[in-house]
Design an enzyme around this catalytic site. Structure first.
Site, PDB file in Angstrom:
ATOM      1  N   LYS A 173      29.253   3.318  40.086  1.00 35.24           N
ATOM      2  CA  LYS A 173      29.507   4.656  40.619  1.00 35.24           C
ATOM      3  C   LYS A 173      29.260   5.755  39.574  1.00 35.24           C
ATOM      4  O   LYS A 173      29.178   5.469  38.366  1.00 35.24           O
ATOM      5  CB  LYS A 173      30.953   4.709  41.138  1.00 35.24           C
ATOM      6  CG  LYS A 173      31.202   3.833  42.376  1.00 35.24           C
ATOM      7  CD  LYS A 173      32.651   3.954  42.825  1.00 35.24           C
ATOM      8  CE  LYS A 173      32.897   3.258  44.161  1.00 35.24           C
ATOM      9  NZ  LYS A 173      34.324   3.418  44.585  1.00 35.24           N
ATOM     10  N   TYR A 214      29.811   4.322  53.741  1.00 38.25           N
ATOM     11  CA  TYR A 214      31.267   4.438  53.827  1.00 38.25           C
ATOM     12  C   TYR A 214      31.743   4.766  55.249  1.00 38.25           C
ATOM     13  O   TYR A 214      32.832   5.319  55.427  1.00 38.25           O
ATOM     14  CB  TYR A 214      31.761   5.492  52.832  1.00 38.25           C
ATOM     15  CG  TYR A 214      31.838   4.993  51.399  1.00 38.25           C
ATOM     16  CD1 TYR A 214      32.591   3.851  51.065  1.00 38.25           C
ATOM     17  CD2 TYR A 214      31.181   5.647  50.361  1.00 38.25           C
ATOM     18  CE1 TYR A 214      32.668   3.388  49.749  1.00 38.25           C
ATOM     19  CE2 TYR A 214      31.263   5.188  49.038  1.00 38.25           C
ATOM     20  CZ  TYR A 214      32.004   4.062  48.752  1.00 38.25           C
ATOM     21  OH  TYR A 214      32.094   3.606  47.444  1.00 38.25           O
ATOM     22  N   ARG A 220      34.824  -9.055  43.573  1.00 36.92           N
ATOM     23  CA  ARG A 220      36.004  -8.214  43.798  1.00 36.92           C
ATOM     24  C   ARG A 220      37.129  -8.544  42.811  1.00 36.92           C
ATOM     25  O   ARG A 220      37.846  -7.660  42.370  1.00 36.92           O
ATOM     26  CB  ARG A 220      36.462  -8.283  45.255  1.00 36.92           C
ATOM     27  CG  ARG A 220      35.432  -7.556  46.126  1.00 36.92           C
ATOM     28  CD  ARG A 220      35.901  -7.050  47.425  1.00 36.92           C
ATOM     29  NE  ARG A 220      37.084  -6.257  47.452  1.00 36.92           N
ATOM     30  CZ  ARG A 220      37.116  -4.936  47.712  1.00 36.92           C
ATOM     31  NH1 ARG A 220      35.997  -4.253  47.876  1.00 36.92           N
ATOM     32  NH2 ARG A 220      38.253  -4.311  47.806  1.00 36.92           N
ATOM     33  N   THR A 233      41.572  -1.678  44.154  1.00 40.77           N
ATOM     34  CA  THR A 233      40.955  -0.373  44.434  1.00 40.77           C
ATOM     35  C   THR A 233      41.550   0.731  43.555  1.00 40.77           C
ATOM     36  O   THR A 233      40.831   1.556  43.005  1.00 40.77           O
ATOM     37  CB  THR A 233      41.154  -0.004  45.923  1.00 40.77           C
ATOM     38  OG1 THR A 233      40.565  -1.042  46.715  1.00 40.77           O
ATOM     39  CG2 THR A 233      40.516   1.326  46.268  1.00 40.77           C
ATOM     40  N   ARG A 268      38.218  -2.264  36.706  1.00 45.93           N
ATOM     41  CA  ARG A 268      39.002  -1.069  37.015  1.00 45.93           C
ATOM     42  C   ARG A 268      40.277  -0.992  36.177  1.00 45.93           C
ATOM     43  O   ARG A 268      40.707   0.095  35.773  1.00 45.93           O
ATOM     44  CB  ARG A 268      39.325  -1.040  38.511  1.00 45.93           C
ATOM     45  CG  ARG A 268      38.105  -0.726  39.376  1.00 45.93           C
ATOM     46  CD  ARG A 268      38.325  -1.101  40.815  1.00 45.93           C
ATOM     47  NE  ARG A 268      37.318  -0.549  41.726  1.00 45.93           N
ATOM     48  CZ  ARG A 268      37.251  -0.846  43.011  1.00 45.93           C
ATOM     49  NH1 ARG A 268      38.122  -1.693  43.545  1.00 45.93           N
ATOM     50  NH2 ARG A 268      36.313  -0.315  43.781  1.00 45.93           N
ATOM     51  N   ASN A 296      36.888   5.087  40.450  1.00 43.04           N
ATOM     52  CA  ASN A 296      37.189   3.690  40.117  1.00 43.04           C
ATOM     53  C   ASN A 296      35.970   2.845  39.775  1.00 43.04           C
ATOM     54  O   ASN A 296      35.975   1.613  39.929  1.00 43.04           O
ATOM     55  CB  ASN A 296      38.051   3.049  41.217  1.00 43.04           C
ATOM     56  CG  ASN A 296      37.358   3.033  42.560  1.00 43.04           C
ATOM     57  OD1 ASN A 296      36.231   3.491  42.682  1.00 43.04           O
ATOM     58  ND2 ASN A 296      38.025   2.489  43.559  1.00 43.04           N
ATOM     59  N   HIS A 315      31.697  -0.270  43.079  1.00 41.20           N
ATOM     60  CA  HIS A 315      31.873  -0.718  44.468  1.00 41.20           C
ATOM     61  C   HIS A 315      31.449  -2.173  44.563  1.00 41.20           C
ATOM     62  O   HIS A 315      30.496  -2.592  43.908  1.00 41.20           O
ATOM     63  CB  HIS A 315      30.982   0.107  45.413  1.00 41.20           C
ATOM     64  CG  HIS A 315      30.874  -0.498  46.791  1.00 41.20           C
ATOM     65  ND1 HIS A 315      31.829  -0.283  47.757  1.00 41.20           N
ATOM     66  CD2 HIS A 315      29.947  -1.354  47.344  1.00 41.20           C
ATOM     67  CE1 HIS A 315      31.492  -0.969  48.855  1.00 41.20           C
ATOM     68  NE2 HIS A 315      30.360  -1.618  48.627  1.00 41.20           N
ATOM     69  N   GLU A 317      25.417  -3.968  53.945  1.00 37.38           N
ATOM     70  CA  GLU A 317      25.264  -3.024  52.832  1.00 37.38           C
ATOM     71  C   GLU A 317      23.978  -3.299  52.048  1.00 37.38           C
ATOM     72  O   GLU A 317      23.273  -2.365  51.644  1.00 37.38           O
ATOM     73  CB  GLU A 317      26.482  -3.102  51.908  1.00 37.38           C
ATOM     74  CG  GLU A 317      27.757  -2.579  52.571  1.00 37.38           C
ATOM     75  CD  GLU A 317      28.992  -2.728  51.686  1.00 37.38           C
ATOM     76  OE1 GLU A 317      28.881  -3.219  50.542  1.00 37.38           O
ATOM     77  OE2 GLU A 317      30.083  -2.338  52.146  1.00 37.38           O
TER      78      GLU A 317
HETATM   79  P1  IDP Z   1      37.200  -0.638  47.581  1.00 37.37           P
HETATM   80  O1  IDP Z   1      36.186   0.227  46.859  1.00 37.37           O
HETATM   81  O2  IDP Z   1      38.118  -1.347  46.634  1.00 37.37           O
HETATM   82  O3  IDP Z   1      36.564  -1.566  48.589  1.00 37.37           O
HETATM   83  P2  IDP Z   1      38.039   0.968  49.873  1.00 37.37           P
HETATM   84  O4  IDP Z   1      39.384   0.896  50.497  1.00 37.37           O
HETATM   85  O5  IDP Z   1      36.888   0.370  50.621  1.00 37.37           O
HETATM   86  O6  IDP Z   1      38.152   0.365  48.401  1.00 37.37           O
HETATM   87  O7  IDP Z   1      37.743   2.508  49.590  1.00 37.37           O
HETATM   88  C1  IDP Z   1      36.438   2.931  49.237  1.00 37.37           C
HETATM   89  C2  IDP Z   1      36.553   3.899  48.102  1.00 37.37           C
HETATM   90  O8  IDP Z   1      37.177   5.084  48.558  1.00 37.37           O
HETATM   91  C3  IDP Z   1      37.400   3.430  46.919  1.00 37.37           C
HETATM   92  O9  IDP Z   1      36.698   2.626  46.014  1.00 37.37           O
HETATM   93  C4  IDP Z   1      37.807   4.748  46.307  1.00 37.37           C
HETATM   94  O10 IDP Z   1      36.748   5.276  45.485  1.00 37.37           O
HETATM   95  C5  IDP Z   1      37.971   5.637  47.515  1.00 37.37           C
HETATM   96  N1  IDP Z   1      39.359   5.653  47.980  1.00 37.37           N
HETATM   97  C6  IDP Z   1      39.997   4.697  48.686  1.00 37.37           C
HETATM   98  N2  IDP Z   1      41.270   5.057  48.952  1.00 37.37           N
HETATM   99  C7  IDP Z   1      41.413   6.287  48.412  1.00 37.37           C
HETATM  100  C8  IDP Z   1      42.521   7.202  48.357  1.00 37.37           C
HETATM  101  O11 IDP Z   1      43.617   6.952  48.866  1.00 37.37           O
HETATM  102  N3  IDP Z   1      42.274   8.389  47.700  1.00 37.37           N
HETATM  103  C9  IDP Z   1      41.082   8.700  47.136  1.00 37.37           C
HETATM  104  N4  IDP Z   1      40.037   7.858  47.169  1.00 37.37           N
HETATM  105  C10 IDP Z   1      40.197   6.667  47.793  1.00 37.37           C
HETATM  106 MG    MG Z   2      35.584  -1.167  50.344  1.00 41.35          MG
END
Ligand code: IDP
Ligand code: MG
Length: 150
Positions: A9, A49, A85, A91, A102, A112, A115, A126
């Site tokens: 990212k 997304y 993962r 996350t 992370r 973070n 992805h 994807e």
């Molecule tokens: P992941 O990247 O671990 O799969 P997801 O739940 O798919 O997590 O969320 C996608 C991305 O959206 C996260 O990596 C993060 O950058 C962002 N994100 C997820 N939840 C939040 C939040 O509560 N606040 C701000 N950004 C978030």
């Molecule tokens: Mg995700």
């Protein structure tokens, strides 16, 4: 095919952590079968997304992921989705274990670093968003070696 998609990212790119992140996944034994540097546009970000559309962080997330060039890569290997993962960590970097990408480099959920697809089904979808089949190589496992076929 046991494959997953990763994105390095914008925060990781800007901090010079792309090599570190890819190296950690590569050292676990996952093979890089596709890789490119690209600047995601809004349309691609919204598709990638789509599952998060309507959530409060959706717009900031799209703005963030389109804010600079990123690296997209396809990794192949045993349980690639799960292995990727658990190498990435939770996350929210605050909750991610030490020793994960992370957990070692992050602090903010909105920054973070990386992805990784969350299921084999989503990985296929994807991967198809970012790569054509011709852009991916395949590896053949020969006892303890991997041989590039194409
Ligand atoms: P992941 O990247 O671990 O799969 P997801 O739940 O798919 O997590 O969320 C996608 C991305 O959206 C996260 O990596 C993060 O950058 C962002 N994100 C997820 N939840 C939040 C939040 O509560 N606040 C701000 N950004 C978030
Ligand atoms: Mg995700």
């Amino acid at each position: 095919m046991d494959r997953t998609l990763i994105l390095v990212k914008p925060d990781a790119m800007q901090r010079g952590l792309a090599g570190e992140i890819i190296a950690r996944l590569e050292r676990r034994g996952l093979k890089i079968v596709g890789m490119k540097l690209l600047h995601m546009d809004e349309a691609l970000a919204k598709k990638h997304y789509a599952i998060h559309e309507g959530k409060p962080f959706f717009k900031p997330l799209v703005d963030y992921i389109t804010s600079s060039p990123i690296i997209a890569a396809v990794l192949e290997g045993t349980k690639s989705v799960d292995v990727t993962r658990n190498t990435m960590g939770a996350t929210n970097p605050v909750e991610a274990g030490l020793g994960t990408i992370r957990g070692d480099f992050g602090l903010e959920i909105g920054r973070n670093l990386v992805h990784g697809s969350d299921s084999p089904e989503n990985a296929s979808k994807e991967i198809a968003l970012f790569f054509s089949p011709q852009e991916l190589v395949s590896f053949k496992r020969d006892i303890d070696r991997w041989i590039i076929e194409s």
